[in-house]
Enzyme design. Structure first.
Site, short mmCIF file in Angstrom:
data_model
loop_
_atom_site.label_atom_id
_atom_site.label_comp_id
_atom_site.label_asym_id
_atom_site.label_seq_id
_atom_site.Cartn_x
_atom_site.Cartn_y
_atom_site.Cartn_z
N CYS A 112 45.14 128.13 -9.40
CA CYS A 112 45.11 126.89 -9.75
C CYS A 112 46.28 126.20 -9.20
O CYS A 112 46.42 125.45 -8.29
CB CYS A 112 44.93 126.58 -11.24
SG CYS A 112 43.67 127.59 -11.95
N LYS A 128 50.64 136.46 -14.61
CA LYS A 128 51.63 135.86 -15.85
C LYS A 128 51.31 136.84 -16.89
O LYS A 128 50.63 137.68 -17.10
CB LYS A 128 51.20 134.37 -16.06
CG LYS A 128 49.91 134.07 -16.65
CD LYS A 128 49.90 132.58 -16.98
CE LYS A 128 48.43 132.27 -17.95
NZ LYS A 128 48.39 130.90 -18.17
N THR A 187 36.22 125.74 -5.45
CA THR A 187 36.52 124.89 -4.22
C THR A 187 37.85 125.66 -3.65
O THR A 187 38.85 125.34 -4.05
CB THR A 187 37.21 123.49 -4.75
OG1 THR A 187 37.76 123.81 -5.95
CG2 THR A 187 35.93 122.68 -4.93
N LYS A 207 43.90 115.68 -12.28
CA LYS A 207 44.10 117.10 -12.25
C LYS A 207 44.92 117.64 -11.36
O LYS A 207 45.72 118.66 -11.52
CB LYS A 207 42.37 117.65 -11.93
CG LYS A 207 42.55 119.07 -11.60
CD LYS A 207 42.67 119.90 -12.78
CE LYS A 207 42.83 121.26 -12.71
NZ LYS A 207 42.54 122.33 -13.53
N ARG A 237 67.04 115.03 -22.15
CA ARG A 237 65.94 114.94 -21.63
C ARG A 237 65.81 115.63 -20.24
O ARG A 237 65.36 115.22 -19.29
CB ARG A 237 66.37 113.30 -21.12
CG ARG A 237 66.27 112.10 -22.05
CD ARG A 237 66.28 110.86 -21.65
NE ARG A 237 67.77 110.77 -21.40
CZ ARG A 237 68.87 110.65 -22.70
NH1 ARG A 237 68.48 110.53 -23.76
NH2 ARG A 237 70.07 110.55 -22.31
N1 SAJ Z 1 55.19 130.15 -13.97
C1 SAJ Z 1 56.55 130.41 -13.75
N2 SAJ Z 1 57.39 129.72 -14.53
C2 SAJ Z 1 57.04 128.96 -15.44
C3 SAJ Z 1 55.65 128.78 -16.01
C4 SAJ Z 1 54.57 129.50 -15.03
O1 SAJ Z 1 56.67 130.99 -12.61
O2 SAJ Z 1 58.13 128.34 -16.32
C5 SAJ Z 1 54.04 130.83 -13.31
C6 SAJ Z 1 53.29 131.81 -13.83
O3 SAJ Z 1 53.88 133.18 -13.97
C7 SAJ Z 1 52.05 131.86 -13.02
C8 SAJ Z 1 51.87 130.62 -12.49
O4 SAJ Z 1 53.18 130.16 -12.77
O5 SAJ Z 1 52.37 133.01 -11.88
C9 SAJ Z 1 50.80 129.72 -13.09
O6 SAJ Z 1 50.76 129.92 -14.58
P1 SAJ Z 1 50.60 128.73 -15.43
O7 SAJ Z 1 50.52 129.41 -16.91
O8 SAJ Z 1 51.64 127.48 -15.46
O9 SAJ Z 1 49.21 128.09 -15.33
P2 SAJ Z 1 47.78 128.66 -15.00
O10 SAJ Z 1 47.58 128.97 -13.58
O11 SAJ Z 1 47.34 129.87 -15.92
O12 SAJ Z 1 46.88 127.54 -15.49
C10 SAJ Z 1 47.21 126.12 -15.12
C11 SAJ Z 1 47.31 125.08 -16.07
N3 SAJ Z 1 47.78 123.83 -15.82
C12 SAJ Z 1 49.11 123.18 -16.50
O13 SAJ Z 1 49.60 123.95 -17.25
C13 SAJ Z 1 49.24 122.04 -15.69
C14 SAJ Z 1 45.96 124.94 -16.75
O14 SAJ Z 1 45.94 124.05 -17.92
C15 SAJ Z 1 44.92 124.46 -16.02
O15 SAJ Z 1 43.57 124.37 -16.59
C16 SAJ Z 1 44.84 125.62 -15.27
O16 SAJ Z 1 45.88 125.66 -14.32
C17 SAJ Z 1 43.78 125.24 -13.96
O17 SAJ Z 1 42.37 125.77 -14.06
O18 SAJ Z 1 43.78 124.24 -13.03
#
Ligand code: SAJ
Length: 421
Positions: free
Chosen positions: A271, A337, A85, A217, A257
Site C-alpha cells: 500500500c 514489518k 490495482t 485514501k 508539535r
Molecule cells: N514503516 C517504517 N517506519 C515507521 C512506520 C512504518 O519504516 O515509522 C514501514 C514498515 O516497516 C513497513 C511500511 O512502512 O515496511 C508500511 O507499514 P505500515 O504499518 O505503515 O502500513 P501498512 O502498509 O501495513 O498499512 C497501511 C496503513 N495506512 C496508514 O497507516 C496510513 C493502513 O491503514 C492501510 O489500510 C493500508 O496501508 C492499505 O491497505 O492501504
C-alpha cells in the site's frame, strides 16, 4: 430499498473480511473470485489468506449459510469491488502508472446481472477518476439502465467509492471500528452507501464525493510515506554526522508539535510503497515532495546493502588472515514489518537477497514467523536466533520483531536499521 443480498467481487485481504462481516450480521453474501481454489476453500469454511480471527468468522458464516463463494457474479442488491490495482509494466526509473484492468474486468462481469436500484461500490485503492471510469464501463454494457454520471440522484444504479483503510493483522477490528470515507457520485449514492456500511461499521461514515474519497485514501498512505522518508533521510544524515538518529528522534519528539516516525531498511507492503505513485503518475509536475519521498524510501535498501559492504571491508581489514568466504552475515527479519509473516514487497527480503547474491561466505536469515524460506531467496540458510548470535561476524537488524528486542548482541559488527540493539 434495503440490502438483502450483497455481493463482494474479489475475495482477497479486503474483500473476504468485508464479505464475512456482512455475513456475520446475517446478510446473504455472495463472494465472487476468479480463483477457483480460493472459492473452493471458502465454501469449505476455510480461508486462503493469513489474518487473525478471520477463519472463525468465515467458518461460521459459511456453516450458517450466509456466505457462499462463486466464480461468476449473481444478481444482488449491492456490489462491492475489492480487486487489486497493481502497476502497469514500466522501465526502471519511469513513474509507475496504475493498471485498472481488474476493475474493468469486474465491471464487465457484474454488468449483465445489474438491475434497477442496485448500488455499486469501488473499494479498491484507485487513482482519482477511477470510480467515474467504472461507472462509464458499466453504462457501456447496460444502455438500458441509467447511471449517476448522466442522471445524478435519479440514476437507476448508484455508484460510490469507499476506500478500505484497515491495517493488515488488525483487519477484523479495524473494519468495524474505523471511520469510513464515503464518496458517492451523487448525494443519493453516498446516502445509500452509508446505509449499507452501517450494517457492521461502528465508526463514523463521513460523506464526500467520489474524487475526494479516492484522493483521501492516496493522501493517507502518501502522508505516511513522506513522514517515513523524512525519518529515513534523517538516518542517512545522522550516519554521516556521527549522531544516533534514534536518540535524536526521541529528543525532537519531546516537542509538543513534533512527531517523527521511525527509520528502517525501506518501506514495504502493498500500500504505502504503491499508492503515492497513483498521485505522482496523475500529476507528475506538481507532486514533487510525494515523488521524492518515494525515491528516498525506495533507495534505502541499497544504502543498507552498502553499509554491509563497508562492514565486510572493515572486517577484512581487522582480520587480514581471513577472506570474504570466511565471513558469515546474519540478516534478522524478512517480513515487511514487525510481528507478521508477510514477506511480500519486503525491503528486508530485498537486502537479504542482494547480500546472498554478492557475498562469497554464508548468508543466514532469522525469521521467527516462518518455518521455510521462500524459493526465490537463494543461497540463504534459515537459522534460529541462538546459532546466528554465535555464528555471525556481521549482524544486520532489519525488522524489529518482538523476539529480537529481547536479545543483546555482543559479538561481530552490528548494523541496526531499526535502532533496537
Ligand atoms: N514503516 C517504517 N517506519 C515507521 C512506520 C512504518 O519504516 O515509522 C514501514 C514498515 O516497516 C513497513 C511500511 O512502512 O515496511 C508500511 O507499514 P505500515 O504499518 O505503515 O502500513 P501498512 O502498509 O501495513 O498499512 C497501511 C496503513 N495506512 C496508514 O497507516 C496510513 C493502513 O491503514 C492501510 O489500510 C493500508 O496501508 C492499505 O491497505 O492501504
Amino acid at each position: 430499498m434495503s440490502f438483502e443480498t450483497i455481493s463482494v467481487v474479489g475475495l482477497g485481504y479486503i474483500g473476504l473480511p468485508t464479505a464475512a462481516m456482512f455475513a456475520s450480521r446475517k446478510k446473504k453474501v455472495i463472494g465472487v473470485d476468479v480463483n477457483q481454489i480460493a472459492v473452493d476453500t471458502i465454501n469449505q469454511g476455510k480461508i486462503h489468506i493469513v489474518e487473525p480471527d478471520l477463519d472463525m468468522i468465515v467458518n461460521a458464516a459459511v456453516t450458517e449459510g450466509y456466505l457462499k463463494a462463486v466464480t461468476r457474479p449473481e444478481p444482488a442488491d449491492a456490489f462491492l469491488i475489492a480487486v487489486p490495482t497493481p502497476f502497469l509494466p514500466c522501465e526502471e526509473g519511469d513513474i509507475p502508472a496504475p493498471n485498472l484492468s481488474y476493475i474493468q474486468s469486474a465491471a464487465k462481469a457484474i454488468a449483465p446481472v445489474l438491475k434497477k436500484g442496485d448500488l455499486v461500490i469501488l473499494e479498491s485503492t484507485s487513482p482519482v477518476g477511477a470510480t467515474e471510469q467504472l461507472s462509464a464501463w458499466l453504462a457501456e454494457v447496460r444502455s438500458d439502465l441509467s447511471f449517476p454520471q448522466t442522471h445524478g440522484d435519479n440514476a437507476d444504479v448508484n455508484v460510490a467509492h469507499c476506500p478500505e483503510r484497515v491495517l493488515p493483522g488488525q483487519v477484523v477490528r479495524e473494519l468495524v471500528e474505523n471511520d469510513r470515507v464515503i464518496g458517492g457520485m451523487s448525494p443519493r449514492c453516498s446516502e445509500r452507501s452509508v446505509e449499507l456500511y452501517k450494517t457492521f461499521v461502528l465508526g463514523e461514515c463521513v460523506v464526500t464525493n467520489a474524487r475526494t474519497a479516492e484522493m483521501a485514501k492516496l493522501t493517507e498512505n502518501s502522508s505516511r510515506d513522506v513522514q517515513i522518508a523524512f525519518a529515513n533521510e534523517l538516518s542517512i544524515i545522522c550516519d554521516k554526522l556521527d549522531i544516533n538518529v534514534w536518540e535524536l528522534i526521541a529528543l525532537a519528539n519531546r516537542h509538543p508539535r513534533v512527531n517523527i516516525l521511525q527509520p528502517g531498511p525501506g518501506v514495504g507492503g502493498h500500500c504505502i510503497a504503491v499508492d503515492p505513485w497513483f498521485i505522482v503518475s496523475k500529476t507528475p509536475e506538481e507532486a514533487k515532495i510525494i515523488h521524492t519521498a518515494r525515491l528516498v524510501n525506495d533507495s534505502k535498501p541499497e544504502w543498507v546493502v552498502n553499509k554491509i559492504k563497508l562492514a565486510v571491508a572493515d572486517f577484512l581489514q581487522a582480520n587480514p588472515n581471513k577472506t570474504a568466504q570466511d565471513i558469515t552475515i546474519a540478516c534478522y527479519g524478512l517480513a515487511f514489518k514487525p510481528d507478521i509473516d508477510d514477506l511480500r514487497e519486503s525491503p528486508a527480503m530485498g537486502v537479504t537477497q542482494k547480500i546472498a547474491n554478492m557475498h562469497a561466505g554464508r548468508t543466514i536469515a532469522i525469521e521467527p514467523n516462518i518455518t521455510k524460506l521462500p524459493e526465490k531467496l537463494t543461497n540463504v540458510e534459515l537459522v534460529d536466533i541462538k546459532s546466528a548470535l554465535v555464528d555471525a561476524d556481521i549482524q544486520v537488524m532489519l525488522v524489529d520483531h518482538k523476539e529480537f528486542k529481547e536479545i543483546s548482541v555482543n559479538s561481530g559488527i552490528v548494523i541496526d536499521t531499526k535502532g533496537i540493539w
